[in-house]
Design an enzyme around this catalytic site. Structure first.
Site, PDB file in Angstrom:
ATOM      1  N   HIS A  73      49.801  32.904  73.215  1.00 32.67           N
ATOM      2  CA  HIS A  73      49.794  33.031  71.742  1.00 32.67           C
ATOM      3  C   HIS A  73      48.581  34.013  71.400  1.00 32.67           C
ATOM      4  CE1 HIS A  73      52.317  29.513  70.340  1.00 32.67           C
ATOM      5  NE2 HIS A  73      52.953  30.453  70.838  1.00 32.67           N
ATOM      6  N   GLU A  75      46.102  33.487  69.586  1.00 32.22           N
ATOM      7  CA  GLU A  75      44.730  32.698  69.557  1.00 32.22           C
ATOM      8  C   GLU A  75      44.272  32.521  71.018  1.00 32.22           C
ATOM      9  OE1 GLU A  75      47.256  30.733  66.181  1.00 32.22           O
ATOM     10  OE2 GLU A  75      47.763  31.745  68.129  1.00 32.22           O
ATOM     11  N   CYS A 104      49.371  26.864  66.080  1.00 29.78           N
ATOM     12  CA  CYS A 104      50.230  25.807  66.445  1.00 29.78           C
ATOM     13  C   CYS A 104      49.139  24.664  66.997  1.00 29.78           C
ATOM     14  CB  CYS A 104      51.211  26.185  67.482  1.00 29.78           C
ATOM     15  SG  CYS A 104      50.352  26.332  68.925  1.00 29.78           S
ATOM     16  N   CYS A 107      47.368  25.600  70.416  1.00 30.45           N
ATOM     17  CA  CYS A 107      46.163  26.544  69.979  1.00 30.45           C
ATOM     18  C   CYS A 107      44.995  25.916  69.343  1.00 30.45           C
ATOM     19  CB  CYS A 107      46.824  27.758  69.386  1.00 30.45           C
ATOM     20  SG  CYS A 107      47.951  28.931  70.258  1.00 30.45           S
TER      21      CYS A 107
END
Length: 229
Positions: A73, A75, A104, A107
């Site tokens: 992701h 992040e 999410c 993360c």
């Protein structure tokens, strides 16, 4: 390495890192779009993360943007990016992130661990949209961040304007009126802000330990044609 040489090398590195690719106006318009749903022609709203790292000593800010890659992701790529910079831990830095989707749960936990391990960083997160905000563990991820001194807010006019001015390539004229577009984004954000405030008002006593006890493991959010992360 002497202090003078380190300062020179660090300054040169920051200047190099500050040279960044910019978002196109079309990408900004499509991906930071914060309407409840997209209109035809449909397109996936993906995860983008724009970051600005500002040293306390007044040096030039370092900016960049990242997007999701397979199994990583935005992040997590952001965390890896900051760690790769070799920042001076005796210097304090303000880090501001503009995200198209809020983090999410997985993360959120990684960001909290990252900030706890880097006390010289002060992180603020602004999201254009809330991802899966109706699901309890996604709400707990947001609360975990806020409870760990990582403020999560919804982007408003100041944030959209800053993102437009500093992360978008203005060489080519956009196919839309920037002022009208920014006002539209700000108008839509008011409903999202109220939604986030309702989440924050929840009485939750399971913030960090509670999220960890869920044993979520890697989260693979469900994707759709319109909303993917």
């Amino acid at each position: 390495m002497t202090g003078a040489i380190w300062n020179f090398v660090h300054s040169a590195l920051m200047n190099f890192l500050n040279t960044m690719a910019l978002l196109t106006a079309k990408t900004f318009s499509l991906q930071f779009n914060n309407k409840r749903s997209v209109s035809k022609p449909y397109y996936p709203r993906k995860a983008l993360l724009c970051y600005q790292l500002t040293p306390q000593n007044g040096s030039t800010p370092t900016r960049g943007y990242l997007k999701n890659k397979k199994k990583h992701h935005a992040e997590i790529r952001f965390i890896n990016k900051i760690e790769s910079m070799g920042l001076d831990e005796t210097q304090c830095y303000q880090v501001t992130c503009y995200l198209t989707w809020s983090p999410c749960p997985s993360c959120a936990g990684e960001l909290v661990d990252f900030i706890k391990a880097h006390h010289h960083l002060n992180l603020r997160i602004f999201a254009s949209r809330l991802y899966n905000h109706w699901l309890g563990h996604y709400q707990e991820g947001l609360l975990l961040l806020c409870g760990s001194q990582v403020p999560v807010e919804v982007m408003g006019l100041p944030e959209f304007t800053d993102c437009w001015e500093n992360f978008v390539d203005h060489k080519e004229p956009p196919s839309f009126n920037p002022s009208e577009k920014l006002e539209e984004l700000d108008k839509n954000s008011r409903t999202i802000k109220r939604r986030l405030e309702r989440i924050k008002s929840r009485s939750v006593d399971v913030l960090e330990n509670g999220l960890r006890s869920l044993q979520l493991g890697p989260v693979t959010p469900s994707s759709s044609r319109r909303n993917s992360r």
